[in-house]
Write a protein that holds these residues in place. Structure first.
Motif, PDB file in Angstrom:
ATOM      1  N   GLU C  86       0.831  -1.211   0.000  1.00  0.00           N
ATOM      2  CA  GLU C  86       0.000   0.000   0.000  1.00  0.00           C
ATOM      3  C   GLU C  86       0.862   1.256   0.000  1.00  0.00           C
ATOM      4  OE1 GLU C  86      -3.606  -0.252   0.485  1.00  0.00           O
ATOM      5  OE2 GLU C  86      -3.557   1.861  -0.127  1.00  0.00           O
ATOM      6  N   GLY C  87       1.825   1.251   0.937  1.00  0.00           N
ATOM      7  CA  GLY C  87       2.679   2.426   1.065  1.00  0.00           C
ATOM      8  C   GLY C  87       3.446   2.719  -0.214  1.00  0.00           C
ATOM      9  N   LEU C  88       3.868   1.635  -0.879  1.00  0.00           N
ATOM     10  CA  LEU C  88       4.649   1.821  -2.096  1.00  0.00           C
ATOM     11  C   LEU C  88       3.817   2.513  -3.178  1.00  0.00           C
ATOM     12  CD1 LEU C  88       7.474   1.184  -2.997  1.00  0.00           C
ATOM     13  CD2 LEU C  88       6.614  -0.911  -4.044  1.00  0.00           C
ATOM     14  N   PHE C  89       2.600   2.070  -3.279  1.00  0.00           N
ATOM     15  CA  PHE C  89       1.745   2.722  -4.286  1.00  0.00           C
ATOM     16  C   PHE C  89       1.476   4.176  -3.926  1.00  0.00           C
ATOM     17  CE2 PHE C  89       0.957  -0.195  -7.454  1.00  0.00           C
ATOM     18  CZ  PHE C  89       0.580  -1.443  -6.984  1.00  0.00           C
ATOM     19  N   ARG C  90       1.272   4.401  -2.618  1.00  0.00           N
ATOM     20  CA  ARG C  90       0.970   5.758  -2.182  1.00  0.00           C
ATOM     21  C   ARG C  90       2.088   6.711  -2.565  1.00  0.00           C
ATOM     22  NH1 ARG C  90      -2.532   5.939   2.284  1.00  0.00           N
ATOM     23  NH2 ARG C  90      -4.429   4.889   1.557  1.00  0.00           N
ATOM     24  N   GLN C  91       3.301   6.185  -2.523  1.00  0.00           N
ATOM     25  CA  GLN C  91       4.418   7.075  -2.807  1.00  0.00           C
ATOM     26  C   GLN C  91       4.442   7.554  -4.238  1.00  0.00           C
ATOM     27  OE1 GLN C  91       7.980   5.298  -1.449  1.00  0.00           O
ATOM     28  NE2 GLN C  91       7.706   6.196   0.572  1.00  0.00           N
ATOM     29  N   GLY C  92       3.769   6.819  -5.079  1.00  0.00           N
ATOM     30  CA  GLY C  92       3.475   7.420  -6.363  1.00  0.00           C
ATOM     31  C   GLY C  92       4.037   6.798  -7.604  1.00  0.00           C
ATOM     32  N   ASN C  93       5.258   6.386  -7.617  1.00  0.00           N
ATOM     33  CA  ASN C  93       5.826   6.059  -8.919  1.00  0.00           C
ATOM     34  C   ASN C  93       5.648   4.627  -9.357  1.00  0.00           C
ATOM     35  OD1 ASN C  93       6.692   8.601  -9.419  1.00  0.00           O
ATOM     36  ND2 ASN C  93       8.575   8.323  -8.266  1.00  0.00           N
ATOM     37  N   ILE C  94       5.387   3.755  -8.423  1.00  0.00           N
ATOM     38  CA  ILE C  94       5.282   2.347  -8.768  1.00  0.00           C
ATOM     39  C   ILE C  94       3.934   2.070  -9.408  1.00  0.00           C
ATOM     40  CG2 ILE C  94       5.254   0.016  -7.812  1.00  0.00           C
ATOM     41  CD1 ILE C  94       7.943   1.274  -7.699  1.00  0.00           C
ATOM     42  N   LYS C  95       3.972   1.413 -10.541  1.00  0.00           N
ATOM     43  CA  LYS C  95       2.731   1.159 -11.260  1.00  0.00           C
ATOM     44  C   LYS C  95       2.168  -0.221 -10.952  1.00  0.00           C
ATOM     45  CE  LYS C  95       2.999   4.954 -13.552  1.00  0.00           C
ATOM     46  NZ  LYS C  95       2.708   5.989 -12.590  1.00  0.00           N
ATOM     47  N   GLU C  96       3.056  -1.111 -10.504  1.00  0.00           N
ATOM     48  CA  GLU C  96       2.580  -2.488 -10.353  1.00  0.00           C
ATOM     49  C   GLU C  96       3.460  -3.205  -9.330  1.00  0.00           C
ATOM     50  OE1 GLU C  96       1.578  -5.361 -13.825  1.00  0.00           O
ATOM     51  OE2 GLU C  96       3.695  -5.698 -13.351  1.00  0.00           O
ATOM     52  N   VAL C  97       2.838  -4.075  -8.580  1.00  0.00           N
ATOM     53  CA  VAL C  97       3.632  -4.942  -7.704  1.00  0.00           C
ATOM     54  C   VAL C  97       3.288  -6.389  -8.032  1.00  0.00           C
ATOM     55  CG1 VAL C  97       3.997  -5.711  -5.341  1.00  0.00           C
ATOM     56  CG2 VAL C  97       3.803  -3.265  -5.840  1.00  0.00           C
ATOM     57  N   VAL C  98       4.325  -7.178  -8.274  1.00  0.00           N
ATOM     58  CA  VAL C  98       4.099  -8.599  -8.569  1.00  0.00           C
ATOM     59  C   VAL C  98       4.395  -9.389  -7.298  1.00  0.00           C
ATOM     60  CG1 VAL C  98       4.805 -10.535 -10.010  1.00  0.00           C
ATOM     61  CG2 VAL C  98       4.784  -8.199 -10.940  1.00  0.00           C
ATOM     62  N   VAL C  99       3.414 -10.136  -6.846  1.00  0.00           N
ATOM     63  CA  VAL C  99       3.567 -10.855  -5.572  1.00  0.00           C
ATOM     64  C   VAL C  99       3.590 -12.364  -5.826  1.00  0.00           C
ATOM     65  CG1 VAL C  99       2.586 -11.233  -3.285  1.00  0.00           C
ATOM     66  CG2 VAL C  99       2.278  -9.024  -4.415  1.00  0.00           C
TER      67      VAL C  99
END
Lengths: 247, 307, 369
Positions: C86-99
């Protein structure tokens, strides 16, 4: 002087319930220098617009150079010259280009245009600046050039709307000498001005007040009628009685 | 009140003002007379601190226009050409605006503007853009006065306005002068020069002469004649061909004429004109007008240039 | 005919001599072509993604390598826990997280199926779709490889897609924040610059200059009405967005309005700056439109993602205030971001604003020349 080139009878123009021009009747004869005076707002500009075919009258009759202002406005435009203080020349074209442009607009054939161009440049004294943009010319030269262009196509009558505003006294007079020349050649000159002494150069003048013509005649006759020795005084006497004038 | 010393101003390669020097005393009605392009507006903009001279100095009320402009500005009343009014505000709103900008109110200095503003009051709710030229003029003057300036700078306030309004305007200026306000006015109309205390005749960026109108006219050296004939144009042409003619200028129904040399030979002139076919000729000695002086000065300048 | 051709010739000459208009007539199409040509990308390049590898086995590492190797992606972050997403997306630049779930390879071998979650920031739905489908493609290719090479029966790696912040992939959610920026630029910058130059054109500026009014009085006075108008506009857009278009508003209203006012000030400062350079309304309008509005629409990420543009354009986009404002606004509206997530952008915006205010004050001529 000959037959009338301008004839108006009860010429009127209303805008809504405002009567800008109120039943004016007068004639202008061929070759005359006719001074059309009046305060700002007296109706001069509206009257001129009707005579130059730009505005249709509300009522009354008028003909310019034999053409009826209601039905033959386009013919009128072909037969007249026009110069106003606010605009006549294109600032971003050179003197030559302006002459060529208006020559084209008036339909002057190429050969004739060439010789006319040289005439104008000679008489206005533009030899050294013929290829300079009009923007760079002093006002007096602009006015003289504009006048020469207005009569390029030998119109029967030329309308001059405050042609000498702001110009130095010598240039003003040179301008009027040109007007004299032109009138001598038989072109009728219809001129408005705020300089009262210029009214004296005219053969006859009319003074508009509140949309009507309140005085019409030779400068001498008017001065006698109003018992004064200056046209300015005649003007002031008439204008004082105006209702419309200011406001 | 105002001291201008050797001021030069150039725009690109055009010299707008060349070596301008003059003084205006407190309470004077000073006229700057000259045609379009003479440099009047440039001079005014230097006096009201909106332009800086390239060379020379100018002081208003003892303060330099360059350095002390902040102190000068509140003391000036300025009316630029075109009257700079807010066309979409009413008469009253314009007045209120200019009053407040100078930190005052219409009421505070009402007495001063009354002679002028009273003529406008019945139109106070009309948009300034809908006023006639003469009315705009009066409004602009009132707005320039509303903060009781010490110096009024009026740049061509009568241009394009009819003769009656012009006359009324100058009457108003006389009233203001009597209230002790110094006024510098520019105009292209020569006849208005006579209404000033002193005038500077300016042409092509140079001052040709500064003095009271009376004195300027008195320096007109040659005898001046007014000629009239049956046909003005013919007379004009004939005079121009006369070898002894120095200056020939139409002035309404008369032609003003001066001859070359110190003395004039009217008899010879009459003969010549008769031979040219001029009839009903009358020749009178006349007093010169400011316009005659102006044109004479212009002519000398021209002749001086071409050697 | 002759008078007609004479007239046409005159028109050509006049246009040719008006150098300023010429620059716009010929320059604009070229600029527009370049901008549109490079800015509109249907491919994705260098999208920043994060990897949360709970398994860290050969398969997951291989997939990660493939993602890294492709031009489409740039692996920027390696997460350790699910909470970080969540925090990573909030920071703005990351478009996608692969889990990758724990024991990925084992599961794959044993059960034939393993889960990989593809979580995408869907504030820009188009970009989200592309990014997600590229990811899916890479995984699918690998699956095919696996099926060929190894004896994994019906190896199924099923990407589970989750679109964050904009699950229905509504375009309007993308547009509305951008629209706010564009409208504010239009009103504040364009109108302000026109208003001030109109004063100059009419000659009224002369009298104002000669009066006791200080330059900043004049500027503030000119600007104040547009500030108020802009705030009204923002409220109007928000109301419409929420009630007519159902655009979500996750974050704090106070924060939003504070940032909006900041951006309005930026636009106003730009408008004033343009007016100090322009002498008439026409120039002011052309510069505002070509120099502000157009880049704002094209390069701020309003419609076309910045990350897909060629590097030089990306640099230029750093200078466009709307870009930072968009990150802020999208963050607040769609992601519910709090201030700590957008402080960087806020700082940049403040810096730009101050810069132009100071520049304008310096440039505002106390005289006519």
């Amino acid at each position: 002087m000959g037959d009338p080139v301008i004839q108006t009878e009860n010429l009127t123009r209303k805008f809504g319930d405002f009567t800008a021009v109120d039943n004016i009747s007068f004639d202008v004869k061929k070759g005359e220098i006719f001074g059309f005076l009046g305060a700002n707002g007296a109706g001069k500009t509206t009257a001129i617009r009707m005579l130059t075919g730009l505005l249709t009258p509300t009522s009354g009759t008028a003909s310019v150079s034999g053409h009826d202002v209601y039905t033959q406005a386009e013919s009128i435009k072909k037969n007249i010259g026009y110069m106003s203080q606010k605009f006549s020349l294109y600032d971003d074209l050179t003197c030559e280009e302006n002459i060529r442009f208006y020559g084209g607009i008036y339909g002057i054939p190429d050969k004739e245009l060439k010789s006319k161009m040289e005439e104008v440049i000679e008489s206005v004294g533009l030899k050294d600046v013929r290829n300079k943009l009009v923007r760079s010319l002093p006002l007096g030269w602009k006015q003289k050039l504009a006048f020469s262009i207005a009569i390029l196509h030998n119109p029967r009558i030329v309308f001059l709307d405050e042609p000498t505003g702001g110009v130095d006294p010598v240039t003003r007079r040179q301008f009027w000498e040109k007007i004299y020349e032109v009138s001598n050649q038989g072109i009728t000159v219809f001129v408005t001005t705020h300089y009262m002494d210029e009214a004296e150069y005219c053969d006859r003048i009319s003074i508009m007040v509140d949309g009507r013509i309140d005085a019409l005649g030779t400068p001498d006759a008017l001065k006698q009628n109003y018992d004064t020795d200056s046209i300015e005084d005649v003007f002031i006497q008439l204008a004082r009685s105006a209702e419309r004038g200011d406001g | 009140m105002v001291i201008v010393s050797e001021v030069h101003k150039r725009f690109g390669d055009k010299k707008a003002l060349k070596n301008i020097t003059f003084k205006v005393e407190t309470g004077e009605l000073f006229g700057v007379i000259g045609p379009d392009g003479a440099g009047k507006t440039t001079l005014f903009r230097i006096l009201n601190t909106l332009l800086i001279p390239d060379e020379g100095t100018a002081t208003v009320l003892g303060k330099d226009v360059n350095v002390d402009y902040k102190e000068i500005r509140p003391l000036l009343g300025y009316m630029p050409g075109n009257f700079s009014l807010y066309k979409d505000l009413t008469v009253e709103e314009n007045m209120k605006f200019f009053a407040s900008v100078f930190g005052t109110t219409i009421e505070a200095n009402y007495e001063l503007v009354k002679p002028i503003y009273s003529q406008l009051e019945k139109f106070k709710n009309r948009l300034a853009g809908d006023l006639s030229g003469g009315m705009k003029q009066k409004l602009a003057l009132s707005c320039a006065l509303i903060h009781k300036p010490k110096l009024l700078l009026l740049d061509e306030p009568t241009t394009g306005v009819d003769a009656v309004s012009r006359k009324e305007f100058w009457d108003m200026l006389k009233i203001l002068k009597s209230e002790g306000i110094t006024i510098i006015v520019s105009t292209p109309y020569m006849d208005e020069a006579n209404l000033c205390d002193r005038v500077a005749l300016i042409q092509e960026g140079e001052i040709m002469q500064i003095d009271s109108p009376k004195a300027i006219v008195e320096t007109f050296r040659k005898p001046l004649f007014g000629l009239k004939a049956e046909n003005t144009y013919k007379l004009l042409k004939a005079l121009k061909t006369y070898p002894q003619a120095h200056s020939v200028h139409p002035f309404g129904e008369y032609i003003h004429y001066t001859e070359k040399g110190e003395s004039s030979n009217t008899e010879a002139l009459k003969t010549y004109l008769f031979e040219q076919g001029i009839r009903e000729l009358s020749i009178n000695n006349i007093k010169p007008h400011i316009e005659d002086s102006f044109m004479e000065l212009m002519q000398s300048k021209q002749e001086g240039k071409h050697g | 005919m002759k008078s007609f051709s004479g007239f046409v010739i005159k028109e050509f000459k006049q246009i040719y001599r008006d150098k300023r208009t010429l620059t716009v007539l010929f320059g604009m199409p070229i600029i527009m072509l370049v901008l549109f040509g490079f800015a509109i990308r249907n491919e994705v390049t260098n999208a920043q993604i994060g990897i949360l590898d709970l398994s860290k086995d050969e398969v997951t590492r291989t997939i990660t390598q493939k993602l890294k190797a492709s031009e489409t992606f740039e692996v920027r972050a390696y997460l350790q826990t699910y909470e970080e997403v969540e925090g990573l997306f909030r920071q703005g630049n990351i478009k996608e997280v692969v889990v990758f779930e724990a024991d990925f390879q084992e599961k794959l071998v044993r059960e034939g199926v393993a889960d990989v979650q593809v979580i995408t920031d869907a504030t820009d739905p188009n970009l989200a779709n592309l990014v997600q489908s590229y990811t899916a493609n890479i995984i699918r290719d690998y699956v095919r490889e696996l099926n060929e090479n190894e004896n994994i029966q019906q190896a199924g790696i099923t990407p589970q897609v989750r679109m964050m912040y904009n699950p229905e992939l509504r375009s309007v959610n993308l547009f509305v924040p951008g629209l706010i920026a564009v409208i504010l630029m239009l009103i504040s910058a364009l109108m302000t610059s026109i208003s001030i130059t109109r004063e100059k054109e009419l000659g009224n500026m002369e009298i104002l200059l000669v009066s006791p009014l200080k330059p900043y009085h004049i500027i503030v006075g000119k600007v104040l009405p547009y500030l108020v108008l802009s705030i009204v506009n923002v409220i109007t857009i928000l109301v419409l967005a929420k009630f007519v278009f159902q655009v979500p508003f996750q974050g704090s209203y106070i924060l939003f309005f504070t940032e909006a006012i900041l951006f309005i000030l930026t636009a106003l400062a730009l408008g004033v700056f343009i007016s100090t350079a322009a002498n008439n309304q026409q120039t002011a309008m052309m510069v505002s439109l070509a120099g502000l509005l157009l880049p704002t629409v094209l390069l701020s990420g309003f419609i076309f993602p910045v990350s897909s543009m060629p590097i030089p354009l990306q640099w230029i986009s750093h200078v466009i205030p709307a870009k930072w404002f968009l990150i802020i606004v999208r963050g607040i509206m769609l992601k519910g971001s709090e201030f700590i997530f957008i402080w960087k952008e806020t700082l940049i915006l403040t810096g730009i604003t101050l810069f132009f205010i100071i520049l304008s004050l310096k440039k505002f001529k106390v005289r006519l020349q």
